[in-house]
Write a protein that holds these residues in place. Structure first.
Motif, short mmCIF file in Angstrom:
data_model
loop_
_atom_site.label_atom_id
_atom_site.label_comp_id
_atom_site.label_asym_id
_atom_site.label_seq_id
_atom_site.Cartn_x
_atom_site.Cartn_y
_atom_site.Cartn_z
N LYS A 177 0.99 -1.20 -0.12
CA LYS A 177 -0.07 0.12 -0.11
C LYS A 177 0.99 1.25 0.07
O LYS A 177 0.62 2.16 -0.74
CB LYS A 177 -0.92 -0.01 1.20
CG LYS A 177 -2.23 -0.98 1.26
CD LYS A 177 -2.77 -0.90 2.61
CE LYS A 177 -4.00 -1.81 2.38
NZ LYS A 177 -4.91 -1.69 3.83
N GLU A 178 1.86 1.11 0.73
CA GLU A 178 2.97 2.32 0.69
C GLU A 178 3.34 2.67 -0.33
O GLU A 178 3.76 3.75 -1.04
CB GLU A 178 3.89 2.16 1.70
CG GLU A 178 4.95 3.25 2.10
CD GLU A 178 5.94 2.78 3.05
OE1 GLU A 178 6.95 3.16 2.82
OE2 GLU A 178 5.66 2.42 4.34
N LYS A 179 3.94 1.33 -1.05
CA LYS A 179 4.54 1.55 -2.47
C LYS A 179 3.63 2.46 -3.42
O LYS A 179 3.76 3.22 -4.17
CB LYS A 179 5.00 0.17 -3.04
CG LYS A 179 6.58 -0.16 -2.52
CD LYS A 179 7.54 0.70 -3.60
CE LYS A 179 8.85 -0.26 -3.16
NZ LYS A 179 9.84 0.69 -3.65
N ALA A 180 2.39 1.96 -3.30
CA ALA A 180 1.37 2.29 -4.35
C ALA A 180 1.12 3.79 -4.07
O ALA A 180 1.02 4.56 -5.26
CB ALA A 180 0.01 1.30 -4.47
N ALA A 181 0.91 4.24 -2.82
CA ALA A 181 0.66 5.55 -2.44
C ALA A 181 1.92 6.53 -2.73
O ALA A 181 1.46 7.63 -3.08
CB ALA A 181 0.78 5.59 -0.88
N ASN A 182 3.08 5.79 -3.14
CA ASN A 182 4.04 6.93 -3.58
C ASN A 182 4.31 6.73 -5.19
O ASN A 182 5.49 7.21 -5.63
CB ASN A 182 5.31 6.32 -2.86
CG ASN A 182 5.53 6.65 -1.29
OD1 ASN A 182 4.79 7.62 -1.02
ND2 ASN A 182 6.16 5.94 -0.51
N GLY A 183 3.34 6.04 -5.57
CA GLY A 183 3.30 6.22 -7.26
C GLY A 183 3.89 4.90 -7.77
O GLY A 183 3.92 4.81 -9.05
N THR A 184 4.25 3.87 -7.33
CA THR A 184 4.74 2.42 -7.70
C THR A 184 3.52 1.83 -8.47
O THR A 184 2.30 1.69 -7.66
CB THR A 184 5.60 1.71 -6.86
OG1 THR A 184 6.43 2.68 -6.79
CG2 THR A 184 6.04 0.40 -7.44
N ALA A 185 3.59 1.27 -9.48
CA ALA A 185 2.65 0.24 -9.87
C ALA A 185 2.83 -1.20 -9.18
O ALA A 185 4.16 -1.47 -9.42
CB ALA A 185 2.67 0.00 -11.61
N VAL A 186 1.88 -1.98 -8.86
CA VAL A 186 2.15 -3.20 -8.13
C VAL A 186 1.34 -4.01 -8.92
O VAL A 186 -0.05 -4.28 -9.15
CB VAL A 186 1.94 -3.08 -6.74
CG1 VAL A 186 1.95 -4.52 -6.12
CG2 VAL A 186 2.59 -2.04 -6.03
N LEU A 187 1.93 -5.29 -9.36
CA LEU A 187 1.42 -6.51 -10.12
C LEU A 187 1.76 -7.83 -9.08
O LEU A 187 2.92 -8.06 -9.11
CB LEU A 187 1.80 -6.46 -11.36
CG LEU A 187 1.27 -7.82 -12.33
CD1 LEU A 187 -0.25 -7.88 -12.51
CD2 LEU A 187 2.05 -8.11 -13.61
#
Length: 236
Positions: A177-187
């Motif tokens: 969630k933190e990664k995504a909140a910082n703009g990373t796309a997660v698959l």
């Protein structure tokens, strides 16, 4: 921008496993690729990380095309495999320095992030240990630390919860969630669908090598699960 897969066709040994596969994972989005064994999830992930043979279509990440700009593409990518693989002769710290160096990020700022992650996963007193002393779950945590310490535009995770204890699973979800909140796309791929619907933005359903659904958990329940909100029953 994020990941863009267009009309992907891929397979192995002369056999086509996925075909005409098109989807996106936007920056800041968590997307789960789901389906039964043999549906084509692993083949798709191998293509996305640049390890498979592309038979057709294209894959790009933030405008970098995998076929024509493989180095630039892979520099933006972090990957956590289903089965943790470590070098027997390298300590935990050496593994992490190697990962950071491969992305040109082995500096004091990123190492502070490494130390934070080591503490989260209770590995902070094991920096000089060799892999022979690690359990499978500990090896998995090493790869988690390595991937989350890197500044990446795409994070790919294959069955992330295998071998992890309950606390580590919760910590992993928080980090995604933190990664995504910082703009990373997660698959990611996962068979734990009821758990996934609590943190995943969109689901991609693969069936026999084709994409049969793309959308939210609520839409997946309505369109593919007969209104049953227990997604773990999706394939029963």
């Amino acid at each position: 921008m994020g990941l863009q897969v267009n009309n992907l066709k891929a397979g192995y040994a002369g056999k086509t496993v996925v075909s005409d596969l098109t989807f996106t994972v936007a920056s800041g989005q968590i997307v789960a690729l789901v389906g039964l064994n043999g549906a084509g999830k692993s083949t798709t992930l191998k293509q996305v990380i640049g390890q498979g043979r592309l038979l057709g279509g294209s894959i790009s990440l933030d405008g970098r095309d995998l076929a024509t700009q493989p180095f630039e593409y892979k520099q933006l990518l972090a990957y956590i495999p289903e089965q943790p693989i470590l070098y027997e002769e390298l300590t935990l710290a050496e593994h992490l320095h190697l990962m950071l160096s491969s992305h040109g990020q082995d500096d004091a700022t990123h190492w502070r992030r490494v130390e934070e992650l080591l503490a989260i996963f209770r590995l902070d007193n094991k920096e000089h240990w060799l892999p022979i002393h690690f359990s499978k779950g500990m090896k998995q945590k090493v790869l988690l630390v390595a991937a989350f310490a890197v500044d990446s535009q795409l994070l790919v995770i294959d069955e992330p919860f295998l071998g992890l204890d309950v606390l580590a699973q919760k910590q992993l979800i928080d980090l995604m969630k933190e990664k995504a909140a910082n703009g990373t796309a997660v698959l990611l791929t996962t068979h734990l669908l009821d758990q996934a619907k609590k943190y995943v933005d969109n689901f991609l359903l693969l069936e026999e090598g084709g994409l049969t659904f793309a959308g939210t958990a609520d839409d997946l329940v309505k369109e593919k699960n007969g209104g049953n909100d227990q997604l773990d029953d999706l394939f029963s």
